[in-house]
Design a protein around this motif. Structure first.
Motif, PDB file in Angstrom:
ATOM      1  N   ARG A  13       0.809  -1.218   0.000  1.00 57.93           N
ATOM      2  CA  ARG A  13       0.000   0.000   0.000  1.00 57.93           C
ATOM      3  C   ARG A  13       0.846   1.274   0.000  1.00 57.93           C
ATOM      4  O   ARG A  13       0.470   2.272  -0.610  1.00 57.93           O
ATOM      5  CB  ARG A  13      -0.965   0.005   1.194  1.00 57.93           C
ATOM      6  N   GLN A 283      -4.708  -2.784  -6.864  1.00 61.32           N
ATOM      7  CA  GLN A 283      -4.086  -1.487  -7.124  1.00 61.32           C
ATOM      8  C   GLN A 283      -4.115  -1.230  -8.624  1.00 61.32           C
ATOM      9  O   GLN A 283      -4.140  -2.185  -9.418  1.00 61.32           O
ATOM     10  CB  GLN A 283      -2.637  -1.476  -6.614  1.00 61.32           C
ATOM     11  N   SER A 315      -8.241   0.802  -2.054  1.00 64.09           N
ATOM     12  CA  SER A 315      -6.831   0.573  -2.288  1.00 64.09           C
ATOM     13  C   SER A 315      -6.046   1.801  -1.851  1.00 64.09           C
ATOM     14  O   SER A 315      -6.576   2.693  -1.188  1.00 64.09           O
ATOM     15  CB  SER A 315      -6.596   0.282  -3.768  1.00 64.09           C
TER      16      SER A 315
END
Length: 543
Positions: A13, A283, A315
């Motif tokens: 992330r 993503q 996301s």
């Protein structure tokens, strides 16, 4: 990576991911072509840079009609680049050093040398083998539709028995038929093959193009929509493409931690949400900064929009300034906004407009500091940590990109951002290998080398090392708050008492009364010079 900030499942992330174009990174066997053993030999550079993951561009068997994106075998290594054992050694070495690995998957098309495409050619019309690809008849010996290919010319090629096959890119890249269950099953097998070898994630090439609407009647003559293949409603971003990725998510979730993926999807910003959702790839690339002017207002709008989209998708956002398809951002930022993508500059051989490299480098450092301060994943492209400019003076007879050969005089292609890296100040290929390089390196390349920049405390390389290290120390969450700022200035705060102040203007501004922990360029007392970014540690008030 800050272990307090992420769990294993969430490592991607806010990761700093470093893209390696294998053929141009490092050459271990001296054949002029970068290889997997070369990457392994340079892992110390990646460790010093402080990255969280490597994204490896295609390394599969390929005729190199498109730099390896014409894949002939999805579950093997090009023998010119090494072996599966070399791949396993690379993965183990990266993992031992705390670096994860993402590999490229190219699902829209194979290479024309793929065993299934060769079987399709041999089997003939109407066969199960042909149904794995997109073959069509045409009644008038003209292409079935007027669509053009990305690299120039028609998007259809005729075979000796009269049928035509679709290729949205090069004729050596026939498009798969994603309505065929054999294709679906084979790609899921490929995802498991690499996941079982320790791959942590996947970058999905042109993720929006897999499904096509080829129902009759197909358009004849001039395309009435006036749209390119990339935006044509029959070819791009069809709703049914998401069925594929929901299936892939089930494969990813078979592993612990789940494998992740990032979509390369050139679609409107709002459409990226579905690809990035946790039920699909997780993503999607945000390429907005790749085409943004060096202007505070544009950056603020892009950041705001993409953080909102990330929140909607569940996301995190992604941020990119350079990659293997785009003019390097040092050069791009040294050009006027009228040539924002460097097209005219490349076509003129660098003479029109002439790049202002000192300004480009100053802006590139400022932009990089602003990007690395943002919440989400930062994707770096090999060589940007050295401040490499685009190479525009490649002789025609040494070019490799199919774009150049299929659209002469229109686009010289992407070779200029793929020139092999310089590792040493001198040598036959500046340390890339012992026997030259597959694309010519400029004589000035030694000045940009890892050796030269390691020894210079003010170098771009040492700036990147410092910035990435500080990012890991300071980045504790995915929140961002914009602060009031003067025109031409971008100012935002991050949790934990640090702020980013980016001066996009051409005049100095006053620095706030805070500790400067990172500066993209030399400061002038209590002034922040033009085109310079700083990170500030802000005193907290006790109440």
């Amino acid at each position: 990576m800050n272990p307090a900030a992420v769990t294993d499942a969430d490592w991607y992330r806010q990761a700093v991911v470093y893209q390696i174009y294998p053929r141009s990174f490092a050459d271990a066997n001296g054949d002029g072509l970068g290889d997997l053993a070369g990457i392994t030999s340079r892992v110390d550079h990646l460790v010093r840079l402080g990255i969280d993951a490597v994204w490896l561009s295609p390394f599969y068997p390929s005729a190199l009609a498109d730099g390896g994106y014409d894949v002939d075998d999805y579950r093997n290594v090009d023998p010119r680049l090494g072996t599966l054992d070399d791949f396993d050694t690379l993965v183990d070495t990266l993992h031992t050093n705390g670096i994860r690995i993402i590999v490229d998957i190219v699902p829209n098309h194979s290479g024309s040398g793929h065993a299934w495409f060769q079987a399709a050619l041999a089997a003939g019309p109407g066969s199960p083998e042909r149904d794995r690809y997109i073959f069509r008849d045409s009644p008038d010996d003209e292409p079935p539709t007027p669509w053009g290919a990305s690299f120039g010319g028609p998007a259809w090629t005729q075979v000796p028995d009269g049928q035509w096959y679709l290729h949205l890119f090069d004729p050596a890249q026939p498009d798969w038929n994603w309505d065929n269950p054999e294709v679906i099953a084979d790609f899921e097998q490929t995802l498991r093959f690499w996941s079982d070898r320790g791959v942590d994630g996947f970058r999905i090439d042109v993720a929006n193009l897999l499904k096509k609407d080829l129902s009759e009647p197909l358009p004849r003559g001039r395309d009435e929509d006036g749209l390119s293949w990339a935006t044509h409603p029959r070819l791009s971003d069809l709703p049914s493409v998401h069925e594929i990725y929901r299936g892939w998510r089930k494969v990813f979730d078979e592993y612990s931690p789940p494998r992740v993926a990032v979509a390369e999807a050139w679609v409107p910003a709002a459409s990226r949400v579905a690809y990035a959702s946790p039920s699909e790839l997780g993503q999607a690339f945000n390429f907005d900064l790749l085409k943004a002017p060096f202007e505070a207002g544009a950056w603020r709008r892009i950041i705001t929009d993409n953080l909102e989209l990330a929140a909607r998708s569940g996301s995190s956002s992604t941020w990119v300034l350079s990659n293997h398809d785009m003019v390097r951002h040092v050069t791009r930022f040294g050009l006027p906004d009228s040539d924002l993508e460097g097209t005219r500059h490349k076509l003129s051989g660098g003479d029109d407009p002439v790049v202002d490299l000192p300004r480009g480098l100053r802006r590139a450092r400022a932009a990089t500091a602003a990007l690395l301060a943002l919440p989400g994943a930062a994707y770096l492209y090999q060589g940007e940590e050295l401040g490499l400019p685009e190479v525009v003076g490649i002789p025609d007879d040494q070019r490799q990109d199919p774009t150049f050969f299929r659209s002469p005089g229109v686009d010289v292609g992407r070779d200029g951002c793929r020139v092999p890296l310089p590792w040493t100040v001198d040598g036959t290929s500046f340390g890339f290998g012992t026997n030259g390089s597959h694309l010519p390196q400029p004589p000035s390349w030694g000045d940009f080398s890892v050796e030269a920049e390691t020894a210079d405390p003010d170098s771009v390389l040492n700036f990147y090392v410092e910035a990435v290290s500080l990012r890991h120390e300071l980045q504790t969450s995915e929140e961002l708050v914009f602060k009031d700022s003067a025109p031409g200035v971008l100012h935002f705060a991050r949790p934990g008492g640090w702020e980013c102040l980016a001066n996009f203007s051409e005049a100095s501004i006053d620095l706030p009364d805070s500790q400067v922990v990172l500066a993209s360029g030399e400061l002038d007392g209590d002034q922040l010079p033009a085109e310079t970014t700083v990170w500030l540690r802000v005193p907290t008030t006790k109440g």
